[in-house]
Design an enzyme around this catalytic site. Structure first.
Site, PDB file in Angstrom:
ATOM      1  N   ARG A  55       0.865  -1.185   0.000  1.00  0.00           N
ATOM      2  CA  ARG A  55       0.000   0.000   0.000  1.00  0.00           C
ATOM      3  C   ARG A  55       0.897   1.229   0.000  1.00  0.00           C
ATOM      4  NH1 ARG A  55      -3.384  -2.650  -1.659  1.00  0.00           N
ATOM      5  NH2 ARG A  55      -5.451  -3.129  -0.850  1.00  0.00           N
TER       6      ARG A  55
ATOM      7  N   ASP B 236       4.418  -0.529  -6.968  1.00  0.00           N
ATOM      8  CA  ASP B 236       3.159  -0.857  -7.646  1.00  0.00           C
ATOM      9  C   ASP B 236       2.024  -0.062  -7.029  1.00  0.00           C
ATOM     10  OD1 ASP B 236       1.629  -2.445  -9.564  1.00  0.00           O
ATOM     11  OD2 ASP B 236       0.733  -3.392  -7.790  1.00  0.00           O
TER      12      ASP B 236
ATOM     13  N   GLU C 291      -2.431   7.434  -5.033  1.00  0.00           N
ATOM     14  CA  GLU C 291      -2.777   6.769  -6.295  1.00  0.00           C
ATOM     15  C   GLU C 291      -4.250   6.915  -6.685  1.00  0.00           C
ATOM     16  OE1 GLU C 291      -1.668   2.680  -5.139  1.00  0.00           O
ATOM     17  OE2 GLU C 291      -3.745   2.105  -5.475  1.00  0.00           O
TER      18      GLU C 291
ATOM     19  N   HIS D  51      -0.597  -0.328  -9.812  1.00  0.00           N
ATOM     20  CA  HIS D  51      -1.384  -1.264  -9.000  1.00  0.00           C
ATOM     21  C   HIS D  51      -1.863  -2.463  -9.832  1.00  0.00           C
ATOM     22  CE1 HIS D  51      -3.653  -1.290  -4.941  1.00  0.00           C
ATOM     23  NE2 HIS D  51      -3.521  -2.533  -5.389  1.00  0.00           N
TER      24      HIS D  51
HETATM   25  P1  NAD Z   1      -1.777 -11.058   4.957  1.00  0.00           P
HETATM   26  O1  NAD Z   1      -2.840 -10.533   5.850  1.00  0.00           O
HETATM   27  O2  NAD Z   1      -1.756 -12.508   4.613  1.00  0.00           O
HETATM   28  O3  NAD Z   1      -0.333 -10.718   5.599  1.00  0.00           O
HETATM   29  C1  NAD Z   1      -0.013  -9.481   6.134  1.00  0.00           C
HETATM   30  C2  NAD Z   1       1.101  -9.701   7.145  1.00  0.00           C
HETATM   31  O4  NAD Z   1       1.495  -8.421   7.645  1.00  0.00           O
HETATM   32  C3  NAD Z   1       0.653 -10.544   8.349  1.00  0.00           C
HETATM   33  O5  NAD Z   1       1.578 -11.588   8.576  1.00  0.00           O
HETATM   34  C4  NAD Z   1       0.660  -9.561   9.502  1.00  0.00           C
HETATM   35  O6  NAD Z   1       1.003 -10.133  10.758  1.00  0.00           O
HETATM   36  C5  NAD Z   1       1.740  -8.597   9.038  1.00  0.00           C
HETATM   37  N1  NAD Z   1       1.714  -7.331   9.751  1.00  0.00           N
HETATM   38  C6  NAD Z   1       0.672  -6.720  10.382  1.00  0.00           C
HETATM   39  N2  NAD Z   1       1.096  -5.602  10.986  1.00  0.00           N
HETATM   40  C7  NAD Z   1       2.425  -5.519  10.749  1.00  0.00           C
HETATM   41  C8  NAD Z   1       3.412  -4.575  11.125  1.00  0.00           C
HETATM   42  N3  NAD Z   1       3.129  -3.520  11.898  1.00  0.00           N
HETATM   43  N4  NAD Z   1       4.678  -4.791  10.700  1.00  0.00           N
HETATM   44  C9  NAD Z   1       4.972  -5.876   9.945  1.00  0.00           C
HETATM   45  N5  NAD Z   1       4.076  -6.807   9.575  1.00  0.00           N
HETATM   46  C10 NAD Z   1       2.812  -6.615   9.969  1.00  0.00           C
HETATM   47  O7  NAD Z   1      -1.817 -10.147   3.665  1.00  0.00           O
HETATM   48  P2  NAD Z   1      -1.256 -10.504   2.209  1.00  0.00           P
HETATM   49  O8  NAD Z   1      -2.299 -11.232   1.448  1.00  0.00           O
HETATM   50  O9  NAD Z   1       0.108 -11.085   2.342  1.00  0.00           O
HETATM   51  O10 NAD Z   1      -1.164  -9.032   1.604  1.00  0.00           O
HETATM   52  C11 NAD Z   1      -0.240  -8.075   2.094  1.00  0.00           C
HETATM   53  C12 NAD Z   1      -0.628  -6.717   1.559  1.00  0.00           C
HETATM   54  O11 NAD Z   1      -0.446  -6.709   0.142  1.00  0.00           O
HETATM   55  C13 NAD Z   1      -2.118  -6.369   1.734  1.00  0.00           C
HETATM   56  O12 NAD Z   1      -2.345  -5.750   2.977  1.00  0.00           O
HETATM   57  C14 NAD Z   1      -2.402  -5.434   0.613  1.00  0.00           C
HETATM   58  O13 NAD Z   1      -2.241  -4.112   1.090  1.00  0.00           O
HETATM   59  C15 NAD Z   1      -1.305  -5.743  -0.411  1.00  0.00           C
HETATM   60  N6  NAD Z   1      -1.817  -6.242  -1.694  1.00  0.00           N
HETATM   61  C16 NAD Z   1      -1.455  -5.602  -2.827  1.00  0.00           C
HETATM   62  C17 NAD Z   1      -1.883  -6.064  -4.062  1.00  0.00           C
HETATM   63  C18 NAD Z   1      -1.485  -5.399  -5.348  1.00  0.00           C
HETATM   64  O14 NAD Z   1      -2.081  -5.676  -6.398  1.00  0.00           O
HETATM   65  N7  NAD Z   1      -0.486  -4.544  -5.354  1.00  0.00           N
HETATM   66  C19 NAD Z   1      -2.708  -7.196  -4.117  1.00  0.00           C
HETATM   67  C20 NAD Z   1      -3.049  -7.846  -2.928  1.00  0.00           C
HETATM   68  C21 NAD Z   1      -2.606  -7.361  -1.715  1.00  0.00           C
END
Ligand code: NAD
Length: 333
Positions: A234, A258, A263, A295
């Protein structure tokens, strides 16, 4: 169920229509974003389907409720654009797609890393112009480099074995340890140590108050000179002004994004014929060592099919009066 599908793109319609042959919902596609001006279009529908860049604040939710909407189906994982308190108070159930293809995002992060490292974005243009000079295209072996993964959820866990395959030394940071990471013999370190030791830092944690601007002027000072920073998570995780300073004073080696904190007014639309008035963004794209995609990390056929399938399945579950596992805001009892 009658679904008002906002902010639709041709690729959404293609995959939702194909998957809907199984679910048989009535879907009406609106190209406009969901916001205060367009929410009234949802009159006569049972559910609204929205995306990550739609506005789903209190005012929009109130309008949706007033025209009879009880279900909001997000066709994305993140829900930071939704006022969940307001949804709860109004009795609007919000469902999402928690996982659709972690591999798609992890592989895109690798694509950004490899392009920045081996300068594919520059050599593509050079060769098309008949310029076969190799000056300025020197990269490095991924093998032996230290890569820090911040956030070891579904995407971070998907990224780790790819980096292991390259022969990188992988470090992890998360607020809670994931056994799958430990099983790969990847050590968890403090965020400060990860910043200090990594040649490449890849962000995969959600945007929360605690993670807002985790890359800032202070944390940049901890990093190795020449560090590569990748953000497919994000935009708000990075203070873009500080990032630009780090690029200008050459302490940052390269940046792959990305996502971008502002954005919403740019991404997902063709603005090629307009003047972009975001001076921070336009400065960012002038750096030869910055690569930005709009994105699109999620955008694979597999992910689009999974998004459509989970979204329509969520709505079928709610239509049948059953609790949905993918609910993010429960209506108050
Ligand atoms: P997920 O919920 O499986 O994993 C997120 C991880 O972040 C968890 O292990 C959690 O414990 C950890 N976390 C929470 N707070 C934290 C902190 N303060 N410091 C470090 N780690 C922390 O999510 P995911 O499916 O792996 O997705 C991760 C992120 O990717 C999403 O939140 C979303 O913003 C982003 N995303 C982007 C796209 C894209 O197209 N660019 C697509 C999907 C997801």
């Amino acid at each position: 169920m009658k679904i008002a599908f906002f902010n639709s793109k041709p690729y959404d319609e293609k995959f939702f229509n194909a998957v809907n042959e199984t679910y048989n919902h009535h879907i009406h596609y609106f190209e406009v974003h969901l916001n205060e001006k367009t929410a009234k279009l949802a009159a006569g529908f049972d559910a609204v389907c929205a995306f990550v860049n739609d506005t789903v604040d209190k005012a929009v939710l109130e309008q949706l409720k007033a025209v009879g909407i009880s279900f909001l189906a997000l066709r994305c994982a993140g829900f930071n654009n939704v006022d969940l308190d307001a949804a709860g108070q109004l009795g609007i159930t919000v469902v999402r797609v928690p996982a659709y293809s972690p591999a798609a995002v992890a592989e895109h992060a690798i694509g950004l890393m490899m392009s920045l490292n081996r300068k594919f974005h520059r050599s593509y243009n050079r060769v098309r112009e008949g310029n076969f000079s190799l000056s300025g295209l020197v990269g490095f072996d991924m093998k032996g480099k230290t890569v820090g993964i911040v956030g070891t959820g579904k995407i971070g866990v998907s990224l780790a074995p790819i980096l292991n395959g390259f022969g990188c030394k992988v470090l992890a940071y998360d607020v809670k340890e994931n056994p799958e990471i430990l099983a790969m013999d990847i050590p968890y370190v403090s965020l400060e140590d990860l910043f200090a030791q990594s040649d490449i830092i890849s962000l995969h944690c959600p945007l929360f108050k605690e993670t807002y601007h985790m890359i800032n002027a202070d944390s940049l000072c901890l990093m190795k000179p020449g560090v590569m920073i990748i953000n497919t998570s994000r935009g708000g995780l990075i203070d873009t002004a500080a990032l630009i300073q780090g690029l200008k004073n050459k302490t940052i080696g390269s940046v792959g994004l990305d996502v971008y904190e502002e954005e919403d007014s740019l991404f997902f639309e063709d603005l090629s014929g307009t003047i972009i008035d975001d001076d921070i963004f336009t400065r960012l794209v002038t750096f030869p060592n910055v690569l930005i995609t709009g994105h699109q990390a999620f955008l694979t056929e597999n992910a689009l099919k999974n998004i459509a399938d989970t979204t329509l399945s969520n709505l079928t579950t709610l239509e049948q009066g059953n609790p949905c596992d993918n609910t993010v805001a429960l209506s108050p009892a």
